[in-house]
Design an enzyme around this catalytic site. Structure first.
Site, PDB file in Angstrom:
ATOM      1  N   SER B 274       0.886  -1.142   0.000  1.00  0.00           N
ATOM      2  CA  SER B 274       0.000   0.000   0.000  1.00  0.00           C
ATOM      3  C   SER B 274       0.921   1.186   0.000  1.00  0.00           C
ATOM      4  O   SER B 274       1.870   1.251   0.785  1.00  0.00           O
ATOM      5  CB  SER B 274      -0.857  -0.025   1.271  1.00  0.00           C
ATOM      6  OG  SER B 274      -1.400   1.257   1.510  1.00  0.00           O
ATOM      7  N   ARG B 312     -35.379 -28.396 -27.332  1.00  0.00           N
ATOM      8  CA  ARG B 312     -34.370 -27.319 -27.211  1.00  0.00           C
ATOM      9  C   ARG B 312     -34.833 -26.300 -26.195  1.00  0.00           C
ATOM     10  O   ARG B 312     -35.965 -25.814 -26.264  1.00  0.00           O
ATOM     11  CB  ARG B 312     -34.134 -26.591 -28.551  1.00  0.00           C
ATOM     12  CG  ARG B 312     -33.043 -25.489 -28.430  1.00  0.00           C
ATOM     13  CD  ARG B 312     -32.229 -25.327 -29.714  1.00  0.00           C
ATOM     14  NE  ARG B 312     -31.949 -26.636 -30.244  1.00  0.00           N
ATOM     15  CZ  ARG B 312     -32.166 -27.006 -31.499  1.00  0.00           C
ATOM     16  NH1 ARG B 312     -32.604 -26.136 -32.379  1.00  0.00           N
ATOM     17  NH2 ARG B 312     -31.924 -28.243 -31.878  1.00  0.00           N
TER      18      ARG B 312
END
Lengths: 384, 384, 384, 384
Positions: B274, B312
């Site tokens: 950081s 389908r």
């Protein structure tokens, strides 16, 4: 985690009974008995002491559940108070040596995990019977209607002809697949034994021997490792149950669609009526199979989402109990309801023919290609 | 479905590239090429025509993706416009006979499903390399630290001693398990060929022969059935990927916990810093592995929740594409990030010893029981 | 996280563009600019320095995304390398004082969260336009077909008559509800500003003033609190988006069912065809709306499952980015596709009448009770 | 759906009792009573007949659940056999006119949905009491420890100082938010009345009047519409419950992390022990709160995934019952366990100070910025 009111609707009564409070208590006691016997076989405890433990476990298994539940809050699982009671009673009845044979070398999770496998073995047995019934019925439908032409429908529209046998063969192939997976997993259900930190330290150097004996006592597998925080056993089962639910949902959805008033190609043998609307033939078994199966994906996600910390999950472990029980019950129930749906299915060849004629106006064909052959291949490939 | 900004963070770049738009276009074209060749092998089309189709496919695969995307809206999948363009171009270049060899006997879903299997084969290859790297590193850690004592921690509390090797062996056992499952599934990835209604009617009576040839052309398996709406292939993969993600999350969580400032028993080789807080050693690889793995359960649920209708799925089929791609990328990314975490892991034996001393004040033991032996068993059982 | 090939199919192109890499980069830069200006308003930095920061942000926003992605791996988010570059360039161009005005008092999460809110504001704007279009079309259908009788269908069976207007009114009521919720949430989107540990320590005692100014600069709300690890903003949005998806799926499912070949009561204006089967009228917009909406529940679960630790989630925070983006895109896409479906809907009164006649044979009634009145109430109650 | 063994562990006993079989039966009977009285108020049935219905409902509510469950299978819900029995008994006791007052104009779903709202009202009452207890305790902790310095931790690393009050204020703000949302939703819980196809046809032209009277009888809201297949009521509740669970999980995770042996900054008042390891202070209430909350995301996904078809969901409706019950129980239980955790929380200022000192070596600061002020703002903003 069972309901007299709703379990029957979702076909869950039998599976739920195999996982209910009494079944849990029995399985916990059975595990403690087996552990004491396994320790005796390894020479760590006296056989006489192990027999005392077993006798007391049998009495406890017949006892009160509610008290145990209330006592379980403090430690977060029922094994802690169960073992305390068991040890105390064995001491009273048979003395300190026998009391020391209680729960030897085990941690709560060992007993919970092993009991869960025992429950799974039984619940899966019920589930597999129903799932097998679905698969066999699908196979029978496939064979019987191998050449029965119907309109194939894709994206909600009539497409080209197929046969009802080919549709049922597709159902059956999926169901057979999950039967195979779940049967295999059921045969491999392992005991758990690791002790407080997964090192079997109290049982050292006899830990592996005790684990093998425990597995033998209970008719479960020796996993060859500790799996306190390696939950692949649970996630494999979760994935397989989720897959089975998906296939059940697919088949039930097809029944529901083909049973629509305007299609009428299938009817359940005992459709649900409506007092006010006598003309309705609700395919209730398929509908409730769909509803039960719909519980599965979220429950699988819960089980996959648990990442137990270090040597024991601080929440992720406990979170498995309700989700896993609910999953087994849901899929077991879905299988039972689908079996009821398929086993009484009326196939309306006339309705199929009528829709096929409508389709033929557009397609000029009533040729179903390889459909009958696909049925044959499927039936030949069945191992059941 | 890829991002130059976020994919690297989640380790997904390589898998995402194997599933991106260009990879999809290439796989669709490859499938059309292989289908034409398979038809030629079955004697249904002329080999010369099949070669024309293949040549045009190669050109199309190098072409524009954006236009194809826009054209795909009308029919709901990219194969419809791709085939239309392909057929037109082949006709222009090689005439009607060659044009008739395009997409012979297939439906869009055949090509989409088969292409998805090709993409899966490649993406899984990448994923398995990284997962294998994780497993091998875990095994190396287990061996190296077989006897390195540390405090076992259950329910967030120090419990009893174990060894870091035993912890790493638990990681490795889980990782190996998923490696095995996914490797097996990868070897079985099937082609899809069913035609418009799953009957292979246009190819009749050569359908099964064409399917076998298609599988051979592409290096995929012949499934022996149509699986348009029997999605066990997808749900098996989903379950296995979800299981792998759960194990990755478990390992990454352990790293994260042991890397806490107050524990400091593990450190990543390249912790994220950081700018404002130079003292921080964020275990970023483990953290982002957790984040990637956390995507999996919900995506698995999506895939298990699809129940495709009749011949389908009217939505359930299409819904697989984003969820399945995201799942493969998430788990692939999680594996890559975990590999980065494990491969540079610093083990701080001194910190482990310090905490063990604290624990020993209460437990009066530094005995890790079977821990080293559990490591041995694990290492002996590895098949890699 | 965008695809030229698939986004159009799922209607996601516009929303995905509003959340893509470039949009992210722009929003991050915009946030850094606004922060510098807010600090200037609070007298913490010189206005001239803030303007330098803003100018450099504008240049960065036009720059490369790929490099930034690669640099983001080390720290796990793109803000860390972005700020490093920004600070360096500002220093080069304008000196140390200006460089010190960069990212003043902020942590990476402040910038990521705030940028996410900016992206949400824009993406939700697109989504709400499409969802509003759906709702308005439903209202128009309800009004137009207020008295158009059709068979009501329950549990897949014809039950009693209703009107198509009443069905559409039900759609509209649900859609309006989510419009209201999401519009309200959009108006309340907050900035985030807490600094490294959520205490605004670097900005003390001006932190609250800077936060208010930041909100003002960006047209977002001042939340009155830090929300680094209080993710109610995200979970509220997730719940609302999930609810909207559920309603969209319901409407799309109804369209799909009523468009079945055998029902034919609805047809989309531009149904998807099939090159091989010209008779098919696939309701592709509804189908792809269903598919997009089906992504939502799993993604919501992912977002609800994140429990960020202490002052910053070590994984749970990062996990939000892909899931949240995918959720916004999925629901936005579903809304767009449903809008396309509804806006061209053909209502076949003749087919409805034919099925009503079939029903009347059983029920002896064509009375739709309060149906028209329910439409009136719904239309009167609309606030749009 | 209740367990004497596990419900206590997860804090679910009270909520589960409010949703159990007996509670369902009572709520169904209550709804039938209210419907008859509402019809009487609208002048559709004689008041004397309605009173007979009510008297019989009271008797039925005290009766057998198991039989009703078994009879419910055929039609897929308990209302069908309940109404048949009710009607028969009223006829026997009071004649045909009174029998005709039973279930007038209603469909099964009307009674199920309305009863579910009654159950929700009660269960949410319990949940809100516990959630309110959590929030109030968090507020008290925030106030008491407004200035108690501790190390803020981000990404598992010590970052910068904050105060424990600020952490608790963050917990409280999240908890308050969900309290507000759930309290509002509870106040708006609506009756359902639509009749067989959602048109209120049997009650026409008095349907809307009867619905208003029904709401008044039961103390629920008149929704102004039928919502048989517009499930926003359910999805709003699901989203809000899921959000509450996420916040509970966050707070419980923080307690669990801060209670780790090596941190020891928090201890539960009654930590769970281990018979074998007396030194352990397992934060069992937080752990089981986490486990209960972890059930929520998957259950929310299930509820968001239901897309009920046309005028009644053929599965999606039924699927709500187990998932919704489980969700209410899980979140209610999580709230109860978190309340137990927070209400006895020991804050170890000395441990916090020790870690702060470690941090100060790196950061040279013990400044917590706006932390105390953030506490003040939070406490001032509370409306409770």
């Amino acid at each position: 985690m069972s309901s007299e009111l709703f379990d029957p609707i979702f076909g869950m009564s039998a599976v739920a009974a195999a996982m209910d409070d009494r079944a849990w208590l029995a399985a916990l006691c059975e595990t403690e008995t087996a552990l004491a016997r396994a320790c005796a076989r390894a020479g760590i405890v006296e056989l006489a002491d192990a027999l005392e433990v077993g006798a007391e476990c049998e009495r406890l298994a017949a006892g009160e559940v509610g008290d145990l539940g209330r006592q379980s809050v403090a430690g977060g699982n029922p094994v802690i108070p169960l073992v305390a009671t068991l040890r105390e009673r064995v001491r009273e009845r048979a003395g300190d040596s026998a009391a020391a044979a209680v729960h030897r070398g085990a941690t709560s999770q060992d007993v919970m995990d092993t009991a869960l496998m025992l429950l799974t073995q039984r619940a899966l047995g019920i589930l597999l019977t129903d799932l097998g019934g679905c698969a066999d019925t699908a196979a029978a439908l496939a064979g019987e209607h191998r050449e029965l032409l119907m309109a194939g429908r894709t994206l909600s529209q009539q497409a080209l002809p197929t046969t009802f046998g080919a549709l049922a063969a597709g159902w059956g192939a999926g169901l057979d697949h999950h039967l195979g997976t779940l049967t295999r997993l059921r045969a491999e259900l392992p005991v758990q034994l690791g002790g407080a930190a997964g090192t079997l330290s109290v049982l050292h150097p006899h830990g592996l021997e005790v684990r093998a004996a425990l597995a033998d006592e209970l008719g479960l597998a020796d996993p060859g490792r500790v799996w306190h925080t390696d939950r692949t056993v649970i996630t494999d089962l979760a994935g397989a149950l989720g897959g089975a639910a998906a296939t059940i949902a697919k088949v039930a959805t097809d029944v529901d669609l083909l049973a629509q008033s305007e299609l009428g190609e299938l009817h359940e043998g005992a459709p649900g009526g409506s007092s006010a609307m006598a003309h309705k033939k609700n395919p209730i078994a398929a509908i409730t199979a769909r509803a039960a199966a719909a519980q599965a994906p979220g429950l699988v996600a819960t089980l996959l989402g648990a990442a137990p910390e270090l040597q024991r999950g601080a929440g992720p472990w406990h979170a498995e109990w309700p989700a896993y029980s609910a999953l087994l019950c849901a899929v077991g129930g879905a299988a039972a309801r689908l079996r009821a749906s398929l086993s009484g299915l009326h196939v309306d060849a006339e309705a199929m023919g009528r829709h096929l004629d409508e389709l033929a106006e557009f397609t000029n064909t009533t040729d179903a290609g390889h459909a009958p052959e696909l049925v044959d291949r499927y039936l030949e490939g069945r191992t059941r």
